[in-house]
Design a protein around this motif. Sequence first.
Motif, PDB file in Angstrom:
ATOM      1  N   LEU A  60       0.831  -1.198   0.000  1.00  0.00           N
ATOM      2  CA  LEU A  60       0.000   0.000   0.000  1.00  0.00           C
ATOM      3  C   LEU A  60       0.866   1.248   0.000  1.00  0.00           C
ATOM      4  O   LEU A  60       2.019   1.219   0.449  1.00  0.00           O
ATOM      5  CB  LEU A  60      -0.902   0.029   1.239  1.00  0.00           C
ATOM      6  CG  LEU A  60      -1.818  -1.165   1.476  1.00  0.00           C
ATOM      7  CD1 LEU A  60      -2.567  -0.985   2.792  1.00  0.00           C
ATOM      8  CD2 LEU A  60      -2.792  -1.348   0.324  1.00  0.00           C
ATOM      9  N   SER A  61       0.284   2.331  -0.476  1.00  0.00           N
ATOM     10  CA  SER A  61       0.977   3.613  -0.370  1.00  0.00           C
ATOM     11  C   SER A  61       1.138   3.992   1.098  1.00  0.00           C
ATOM     12  O   SER A  61       0.424   3.484   1.975  1.00  0.00           O
ATOM     13  CB  SER A  61       0.188   4.701  -1.095  1.00  0.00           C
ATOM     14  OG  SER A  61      -1.003   5.002  -0.368  1.00  0.00           O
ATOM     15  N   THR A  62       2.049   4.895   1.380  1.00  0.00           N
ATOM     16  CA  THR A  62       2.266   5.329   2.758  1.00  0.00           C
ATOM     17  C   THR A  62       0.991   5.916   3.347  1.00  0.00           C
ATOM     18  O   THR A  62       0.617   5.606   4.485  1.00  0.00           O
ATOM     19  CB  THR A  62       3.393   6.374   2.814  1.00  0.00           C
ATOM     20  OG1 THR A  62       4.602   5.781   2.302  1.00  0.00           O
ATOM     21  CG2 THR A  62       3.631   6.854   4.237  1.00  0.00           C
ATOM     22  N   ALA A  63       0.290   6.730   2.558  1.00  0.00           N
ATOM     23  CA  ALA A  63      -0.940   7.369   3.054  1.00  0.00           C
ATOM     24  C   ALA A  63      -2.007   6.324   3.362  1.00  0.00           C
ATOM     25  O   ALA A  63      -2.680   6.390   4.397  1.00  0.00           O
ATOM     26  CB  ALA A  63      -1.455   8.382   2.030  1.00  0.00           C
ATOM     27  N   ASP A  64      -2.174   5.338   2.477  1.00  0.00           N
ATOM     28  CA  ASP A  64      -3.197   4.322   2.713  1.00  0.00           C
ATOM     29  C   ASP A  64      -2.815   3.407   3.864  1.00  0.00           C
ATOM     30  O   ASP A  64      -3.677   2.973   4.635  1.00  0.00           O
ATOM     31  CB  ASP A  64      -3.434   3.498   1.445  1.00  0.00           C
ATOM     32  CG  ASP A  64      -4.188   4.281   0.379  1.00  0.00           C
ATOM     33  OD1 ASP A  64      -5.080   5.067   0.756  1.00  0.00           O
ATOM     34  OD2 ASP A  64      -3.887   4.106  -0.803  1.00  0.00           O
ATOM     35  N   PHE A  94      -4.299 -25.897  -1.154  1.00  0.00           N
ATOM     36  CA  PHE A  94      -3.066 -25.201  -0.795  1.00  0.00           C
ATOM     37  C   PHE A  94      -2.025 -26.216  -0.355  1.00  0.00           C
ATOM     38  O   PHE A  94      -2.360 -27.293   0.149  1.00  0.00           O
ATOM     39  CB  PHE A  94      -3.313 -24.220   0.360  1.00  0.00           C
ATOM     40  CG  PHE A  94      -4.319 -23.140   0.058  1.00  0.00           C
ATOM     41  CD1 PHE A  94      -4.051 -22.159  -0.872  1.00  0.00           C
ATOM     42  CD2 PHE A  94      -5.539 -23.104   0.718  1.00  0.00           C
ATOM     43  CE1 PHE A  94      -4.972 -21.160  -1.143  1.00  0.00           C
ATOM     44  CE2 PHE A  94      -6.467 -22.115   0.455  1.00  0.00           C
ATOM     45  CZ  PHE A  94      -6.179 -21.137  -0.478  1.00  0.00           C
ATOM     46  N   VAL A  95      -0.756 -25.866  -0.517  1.00  0.00           N
ATOM     47  CA  VAL A  95       0.322 -26.743  -0.059  1.00  0.00           C
ATOM     48  C   VAL A  95       0.990 -26.203   1.201  1.00  0.00           C
ATOM     49  O   VAL A  95       1.950 -26.784   1.698  1.00  0.00           O
ATOM     50  CB  VAL A  95       1.385 -26.944  -1.163  1.00  0.00           C
ATOM     51  CG1 VAL A  95       0.777 -27.636  -2.364  1.00  0.00           C
ATOM     52  CG2 VAL A  95       2.024 -25.613  -1.565  1.00  0.00           C
ATOM     53  N   GLY A  96       0.489 -25.102   1.714  1.00  0.00           N
ATOM     54  CA  GLY A  96       1.022 -24.514   2.938  1.00  0.00           C
ATOM     55  C   GLY A  96      -0.019 -23.609   3.556  1.00  0.00           C
ATOM     56  O   GLY A  96      -1.069 -23.341   2.952  1.00  0.00           O
ATOM     57  N   PRO A  97       0.238 -23.118   4.755  1.00  0.00           N
ATOM     58  CA  PRO A  97      -0.730 -22.233   5.413  1.00  0.00           C
ATOM     59  C   PRO A  97      -0.874 -20.910   4.683  1.00  0.00           C
ATOM     60  O   PRO A  97       0.060 -20.443   4.019  1.00  0.00           O
ATOM     61  CB  PRO A  97      -0.119 -22.041   6.810  1.00  0.00           C
ATOM     62  CG  PRO A  97       1.337 -22.302   6.628  1.00  0.00           C
ATOM     63  CD  PRO A  97       1.443 -23.352   5.566  1.00  0.00           C
ATOM     64  N   ILE A  98      -2.053 -20.319   4.799  1.00  0.00           N
ATOM     65  CA  ILE A  98      -2.289 -19.008   4.186  1.00  0.00           C
ATOM     66  C   ILE A  98      -1.572 -17.934   4.994  1.00  0.00           C
ATOM     67  O   ILE A  98      -1.676 -17.877   6.221  1.00  0.00           O
ATOM     68  CB  ILE A  98      -3.789 -18.705   4.111  1.00  0.00           C
ATOM     69  CG1 ILE A  98      -4.466 -19.683   3.153  1.00  0.00           C
ATOM     70  CG2 ILE A  98      -4.039 -17.272   3.660  1.00  0.00           C
ATOM     71  CD1 ILE A  98      -5.966 -19.537   3.100  1.00  0.00           C
ATOM     72  N   ASP A  99      -0.844 -17.087   4.295  1.00  0.00           N
ATOM     73  CA  ASP A  99      -0.114 -15.999   4.939  1.00  0.00           C
ATOM     74  C   ASP A  99      -0.371 -14.724   4.147  1.00  0.00           C
ATOM     75  O   ASP A  99      -0.154 -14.693   2.927  1.00  0.00           O
ATOM     76  CB  ASP A  99       1.384 -16.308   4.981  1.00  0.00           C
ATOM     77  CG  ASP A  99       2.181 -15.189   5.630  1.00  0.00           C
ATOM     78  OD1 ASP A  99       1.910 -14.861   6.792  1.00  0.00           O
ATOM     79  OD2 ASP A  99       3.066 -14.619   4.951  1.00  0.00           O
ATOM     80  N   VAL A 100      -0.857 -13.692   4.826  1.00  0.00           N
ATOM     81  CA  VAL A 100      -1.102 -12.395   4.194  1.00  0.00           C
ATOM     82  C   VAL A 100      -0.270 -11.343   4.918  1.00  0.00           C
ATOM     83  O   VAL A 100      -0.388 -11.196   6.133  1.00  0.00           O
ATOM     84  CB  VAL A 100      -2.592 -12.000   4.242  1.00  0.00           C
ATOM     85  CG1 VAL A 100      -2.807 -10.638   3.593  1.00  0.00           C
ATOM     86  CG2 VAL A 100      -3.459 -13.059   3.569  1.00  0.00           C
ATOM     87  N   GLN A 101       0.565 -10.652   4.182  1.00  0.00           N
ATOM     88  CA  GLN A 101       1.367  -9.580   4.749  1.00  0.00           C
ATOM     89  C   GLN A 101       0.992  -8.267   4.076  1.00  0.00           C
ATOM     90  O   GLN A 101       0.718  -8.236   2.870  1.00  0.00           O
ATOM     91  CB  GLN A 101       2.858  -9.846   4.544  1.00  0.00           C
ATOM     92  CG  GLN A 101       3.369 -11.099   5.213  1.00  0.00           C
ATOM     93  CD  GLN A 101       4.863 -11.254   5.045  1.00  0.00           C
ATOM     94  OE1 GLN A 101       5.636 -10.324   5.275  1.00  0.00           O
ATOM     95  NE2 GLN A 101       5.282 -12.444   4.632  1.00  0.00           N
ATOM     96  N   VAL A 102       0.991  -7.192   4.842  1.00  0.00           N
ATOM     97  CA  VAL A 102       0.713  -5.857   4.312  1.00  0.00           C
ATOM     98  C   VAL A 102       1.961  -5.004   4.518  1.00  0.00           C
ATOM     99  O   VAL A 102       2.424  -4.822   5.653  1.00  0.00           O
ATOM    100  CB  VAL A 102      -0.502  -5.218   5.003  1.00  0.00           C
ATOM    101  CG1 VAL A 102      -0.757  -3.822   4.442  1.00  0.00           C
ATOM    102  CG2 VAL A 102      -1.743  -6.094   4.823  1.00  0.00           C
ATOM    103  N   LEU A 103       2.502  -4.494   3.419  1.00  0.00           N
ATOM    104  CA  LEU A 103       3.750  -3.728   3.467  1.00  0.00           C
ATOM    105  C   LEU A 103       3.541  -2.331   2.892  1.00  0.00           C
ATOM    106  O   LEU A 103       2.552  -2.051   2.224  1.00  0.00           O
ATOM    107  CB  LEU A 103       4.842  -4.450   2.670  1.00  0.00           C
ATOM    108  CG  LEU A 103       5.151  -5.896   3.063  1.00  0.00           C
ATOM    109  CD1 LEU A 103       6.237  -6.464   2.155  1.00  0.00           C
ATOM    110  CD2 LEU A 103       5.573  -5.984   4.523  1.00  0.00           C
ATOM    111  N   GLU A 104       4.524  -1.469   3.135  1.00  0.00           N
ATOM    112  CA  GLU A 104       4.485  -0.083   2.644  1.00  0.00           C
ATOM    113  C   GLU A 104       5.230   0.022   1.324  1.00  0.00           C
ATOM    114  O   GLU A 104       6.326  -0.522   1.159  1.00  0.00           O
ATOM    115  CB  GLU A 104       5.128   0.849   3.668  1.00  0.00           C
ATOM    116  CG  GLU A 104       5.133   2.307   3.243  1.00  0.00           C
ATOM    117  CD  GLU A 104       5.780   3.210   4.284  1.00  0.00           C
ATOM    118  OE1 GLU A 104       5.798   4.434   4.084  1.00  0.00           O
ATOM    119  OE2 GLU A 104       6.264   2.671   5.307  1.00  0.00           O
TER     120      GLU A 104
END
Length: 218
Positions: A60-64, A94-104
Amino acid sequence: MRLQQLEERLERLMEETLAKPFRGSLQPVEIGRRLTREMDLHRRVGVRGLIAPNAFVVTLSTADLERFANFIDALVRELAQAAREHARNEGYSFVGPIDVQVLEGPRLRPGRFAVTADVIAGPDGLHPAFLVLPDGRRVPIEREPLVIGRLRDCSVVLADPNVSRRHAEVRRVDDDVVITDLGSTNGTRVNGVPIREQYLQSGDDITVGSTTLVFEVQ
Protein backbone atom coordinates in the motif's frame (compact mmCIF):
# COMPACT_ATOMS: atom_id res chain seq x y z
CA MET A 1 -15.68 -17.39 -2.80
CA ARG A 2 -17.91 -15.91 -5.46
CA LEU A 3 -17.18 -12.23 -6.18
CA GLN A 4 -20.48 -11.07 -4.70
CA GLN A 5 -19.84 -12.99 -1.46
CA LEU A 6 -16.35 -11.52 -1.21
CA GLU A 7 -17.68 -8.00 -1.69
CA GLU A 8 -20.38 -8.53 0.92
CA ARG A 9 -17.86 -9.84 3.47
CA LEU A 10 -15.43 -6.96 3.03
CA GLU A 11 -18.20 -4.38 2.85
CA ARG A 12 -19.49 -5.65 6.22
CA LEU A 13 -15.98 -5.23 7.56
CA MET A 14 -16.03 -1.62 6.40
CA GLU A 15 -19.48 -0.95 7.82
CA GLU A 16 -18.60 -2.41 11.21
CA THR A 17 -15.14 -0.96 11.79
CA LEU A 18 -13.59 0.65 8.75
CA ALA A 19 -16.17 2.82 7.01
CA LYS A 20 -15.13 6.26 8.21
CA PRO A 21 -11.38 5.89 7.66
CA PHE A 22 -11.88 4.48 4.15
CA ARG A 23 -14.77 6.55 2.84
CA GLY A 24 -13.82 8.03 -0.51
CA SER A 25 -10.47 6.26 -0.49
CA LEU A 26 -9.05 2.83 -1.28
CA GLN A 27 -11.60 0.21 -0.21
CA PRO A 28 -10.82 -3.23 1.31
CA VAL A 29 -13.05 -4.90 -1.27
CA GLU A 30 -10.69 -3.70 -4.03
CA ILE A 31 -7.83 -5.54 -2.33
CA GLY A 32 -9.97 -8.64 -1.90
CA ARG A 33 -10.90 -8.67 -5.58
CA ARG A 34 -7.26 -8.38 -6.59
CA LEU A 35 -6.20 -11.12 -4.17
CA THR A 36 -8.70 -13.65 -5.53
CA ARG A 37 -7.82 -12.67 -9.09
CA GLU A 38 -4.17 -13.41 -8.33
CA MET A 39 -5.23 -16.82 -7.01
CA ASP A 40 -6.97 -17.55 -10.30
CA LEU A 41 -4.10 -16.25 -12.42
CA HIS A 42 -1.38 -18.18 -10.58
CA ARG A 43 -3.13 -21.47 -9.86
CA ARG A 44 -1.33 -24.55 -11.10
CA VAL A 45 -2.07 -28.21 -11.68
CA GLY A 46 -0.95 -30.52 -8.88
CA VAL A 47 -1.16 -34.25 -8.26
CA ARG A 48 -4.58 -33.89 -6.62
CA GLY A 49 -6.01 -31.05 -8.68
CA LEU A 50 -5.57 -27.30 -8.83
CA ILE A 51 -3.16 -25.68 -6.38
CA ALA A 52 -3.64 -22.00 -5.56
CA PRO A 53 -1.19 -19.48 -4.09
CA ASN A 54 -1.23 -19.35 -0.31
CA ALA A 55 1.26 -16.53 0.38
CA PHE A 56 0.21 -12.96 -0.40
CA VAL A 57 1.96 -9.61 -0.09
CA VAL A 58 -0.25 -6.51 -0.24
CA THR A 59 1.72 -3.30 -0.83
CA LEU A 60 0.00 0.00 0.00
CA SER A 61 0.98 3.61 -0.37
CA THR A 62 2.27 5.33 2.76
CA ALA A 63 -0.94 7.37 3.05
CA ASP A 64 -3.20 4.32 2.71
CA LEU A 65 -1.10 2.27 5.12
CA GLU A 66 -1.49 5.02 7.72
CA ARG A 67 -5.24 5.10 7.06
CA PHE A 68 -5.46 1.34 7.56
CA ALA A 69 -3.07 1.27 10.53
CA ASN A 70 -5.62 0.62 13.28
CA PHE A 71 -7.36 -2.12 11.28
CA ILE A 72 -4.54 -4.08 9.65
CA ASP A 73 -5.12 -7.21 11.77
CA ALA A 74 -8.85 -7.26 10.93
CA LEU A 75 -8.13 -6.74 7.25
CA VAL A 76 -5.53 -9.52 7.18
CA ARG A 77 -7.97 -11.95 8.84
CA GLU A 78 -10.72 -11.11 6.36
CA LEU A 79 -8.41 -11.45 3.35
CA ALA A 80 -7.16 -14.83 4.60
CA GLN A 81 -10.74 -16.01 5.09
CA ALA A 82 -11.65 -14.73 1.63
CA ALA A 83 -8.78 -16.79 0.19
CA ARG A 84 -9.99 -19.93 2.02
CA GLU A 85 -13.56 -19.55 0.83
CA HIS A 86 -12.56 -18.70 -2.74
CA ALA A 87 -10.39 -21.84 -2.81
CA ARG A 88 -13.24 -23.93 -1.40
CA ASN A 89 -15.70 -22.68 -4.00
CA GLU A 90 -13.28 -23.06 -6.91
CA GLY A 91 -11.95 -26.45 -5.84
CA TYR A 92 -8.41 -25.20 -5.19
CA SER A 93 -6.09 -26.66 -2.59
CA PHE A 94 -3.07 -25.20 -0.79
CA VAL A 95 0.32 -26.74 -0.06
CA GLY A 96 1.02 -24.51 2.94
CA PRO A 97 -0.73 -22.23 5.41
CA ILE A 98 -2.29 -19.01 4.19
CA ASP A 99 -0.11 -16.00 4.94
CA VAL A 100 -1.10 -12.40 4.19
CA GLN A 101 1.37 -9.58 4.75
CA VAL A 102 0.71 -5.86 4.31
CA LEU A 103 3.75 -3.73 3.47
CA GLU A 104 4.48 -0.08 2.64
CA GLY A 105 5.29 1.04 -0.89
CA PRO A 106 6.68 4.59 -0.51
CA ARG A 107 6.60 5.18 -4.28
CA LEU A 108 2.93 4.30 -4.65
CA ARG A 109 0.40 7.10 -4.95
CA PRO A 110 -2.64 7.05 -2.62
CA GLY A 111 -5.25 4.67 -3.95
CA ARG A 112 -2.69 2.56 -5.80
CA PHE A 113 -1.66 -0.83 -4.45
CA ALA A 114 -0.11 -4.13 -5.51
CA VAL A 115 -0.83 -7.75 -4.60
CA THR A 116 1.65 -10.54 -5.27
CA ALA A 117 0.83 -14.20 -4.77
CA ASP A 118 3.06 -17.25 -4.46
CA VAL A 119 2.79 -20.97 -3.72
CA ILE A 120 4.90 -21.78 -0.66
CA ALA A 121 4.85 -25.29 0.78
CA GLY A 122 4.47 -25.83 4.51
CA PRO A 123 7.48 -27.04 6.50
CA ASP A 124 6.24 -30.64 6.68
CA GLY A 125 5.11 -30.86 3.05
CA LEU A 126 1.54 -31.75 4.06
CA HIS A 127 -1.62 -30.05 2.90
CA PRO A 128 -2.78 -27.69 5.69
CA ALA A 129 -5.63 -29.13 7.75
CA PHE A 130 -7.34 -27.72 10.84
CA LEU A 131 -9.89 -28.34 13.53
CA VAL A 132 -12.06 -25.23 13.79
CA LEU A 133 -13.31 -24.76 17.35
CA PRO A 134 -16.71 -23.26 18.24
CA ASP A 135 -15.09 -19.92 19.08
CA GLY A 136 -13.44 -19.75 15.65
CA ARG A 137 -9.94 -20.75 16.73
CA ARG A 138 -8.14 -22.99 14.25
CA VAL A 139 -5.94 -25.82 15.53
CA PRO A 140 -3.49 -27.11 12.89
CA ILE A 141 -3.28 -30.87 12.38
CA GLU A 142 0.37 -31.73 11.91
CA ARG A 143 2.39 -34.95 12.16
CA GLU A 144 1.81 -35.36 15.91
CA PRO A 145 -1.69 -36.71 16.72
CA LEU A 146 -4.17 -34.39 18.41
CA VAL A 147 -6.10 -35.68 21.42
CA ILE A 148 -9.46 -34.07 22.15
CA GLY A 149 -10.70 -34.23 25.73
CA ARG A 150 -11.19 -32.58 29.12
CA LEU A 151 -7.70 -33.26 30.52
CA ARG A 152 -5.42 -30.26 30.58
CA ASP A 153 -2.67 -32.16 28.77
CA CYS A 154 -4.91 -32.87 25.77
CA SER A 155 -4.08 -31.10 22.51
CA VAL A 156 -7.62 -29.71 22.31
CA VAL A 157 -9.06 -29.08 25.77
CA LEU A 158 -12.86 -28.75 25.94
CA ALA A 159 -14.68 -27.57 29.06
CA ASP A 160 -17.67 -29.75 28.26
CA PRO A 161 -18.88 -32.14 31.01
CA ASN A 162 -20.16 -34.52 28.30
CA VAL A 163 -16.66 -34.90 26.86
CA SER A 164 -14.49 -37.69 28.26
CA ARG A 165 -11.07 -36.99 29.72
CA ARG A 166 -9.45 -38.40 26.57
CA HIS A 167 -12.30 -38.49 24.10
CA ALA A 168 -10.94 -38.81 20.54
CA GLU A 169 -7.73 -38.66 18.56
CA VAL A 170 -7.13 -36.97 15.21
CA ARG A 171 -4.03 -38.03 13.28
CA ARG A 172 -2.42 -37.89 9.87
CA VAL A 173 -2.22 -40.97 7.67
CA ASP A 174 0.01 -39.82 4.83
CA ASP A 175 -1.88 -36.80 3.48
CA ASP A 176 -5.26 -37.94 4.85
CA VAL A 177 -6.67 -37.31 8.33
CA VAL A 178 -8.37 -39.94 10.50
CA ILE A 179 -10.40 -39.51 13.69
CA THR A 180 -10.63 -42.33 16.25
CA ASP A 181 -12.90 -42.52 19.27
CA LEU A 182 -10.85 -43.39 22.38
CA GLY A 183 -13.57 -45.36 24.14
CA SER A 184 -15.40 -42.23 25.23
CA THR A 185 -18.55 -42.43 27.35
CA ASN A 186 -20.79 -40.50 24.97
CA GLY A 187 -19.15 -41.43 21.69
CA THR A 188 -17.89 -39.44 18.72
CA ARG A 189 -20.05 -38.51 15.73
CA VAL A 190 -19.08 -37.31 12.27
CA ASN A 191 -21.89 -35.46 10.51
CA GLY A 192 -24.26 -36.89 13.09
CA VAL A 193 -23.23 -40.55 12.58
CA PRO A 194 -21.51 -42.43 15.45
CA ILE A 195 -18.03 -43.66 14.49
CA ARG A 196 -15.16 -45.63 15.94
CA GLU A 197 -12.68 -44.57 13.28
CA GLN A 198 -13.18 -42.60 10.10
CA TYR A 199 -11.28 -40.73 7.41
CA LEU A 200 -12.31 -37.08 7.37
CA GLN A 201 -13.37 -34.88 4.48
CA SER A 202 -13.09 -31.11 4.48
CA GLY A 203 -16.24 -29.59 5.99
CA ASP A 204 -17.08 -32.58 8.20
CA ASP A 205 -18.73 -31.78 11.54
CA ILE A 206 -17.18 -33.64 14.48
CA THR A 207 -19.35 -33.85 17.60
CA VAL A 208 -17.82 -34.84 20.93
CA GLY A 209 -20.11 -34.53 23.93
CA SER A 210 -22.14 -31.40 23.32
CA THR A 211 -19.40 -29.68 21.31
CA THR A 212 -19.13 -29.59 17.53
CA LEU A 213 -15.87 -28.90 15.74
CA VAL A 214 -15.31 -28.58 11.99
CA PHE A 215 -12.58 -30.31 10.03
CA GLU A 216 -11.18 -28.08 7.32
CA VAL A 217 -8.55 -28.58 4.66
CA GLN A 218 -7.15 -25.45 3.06
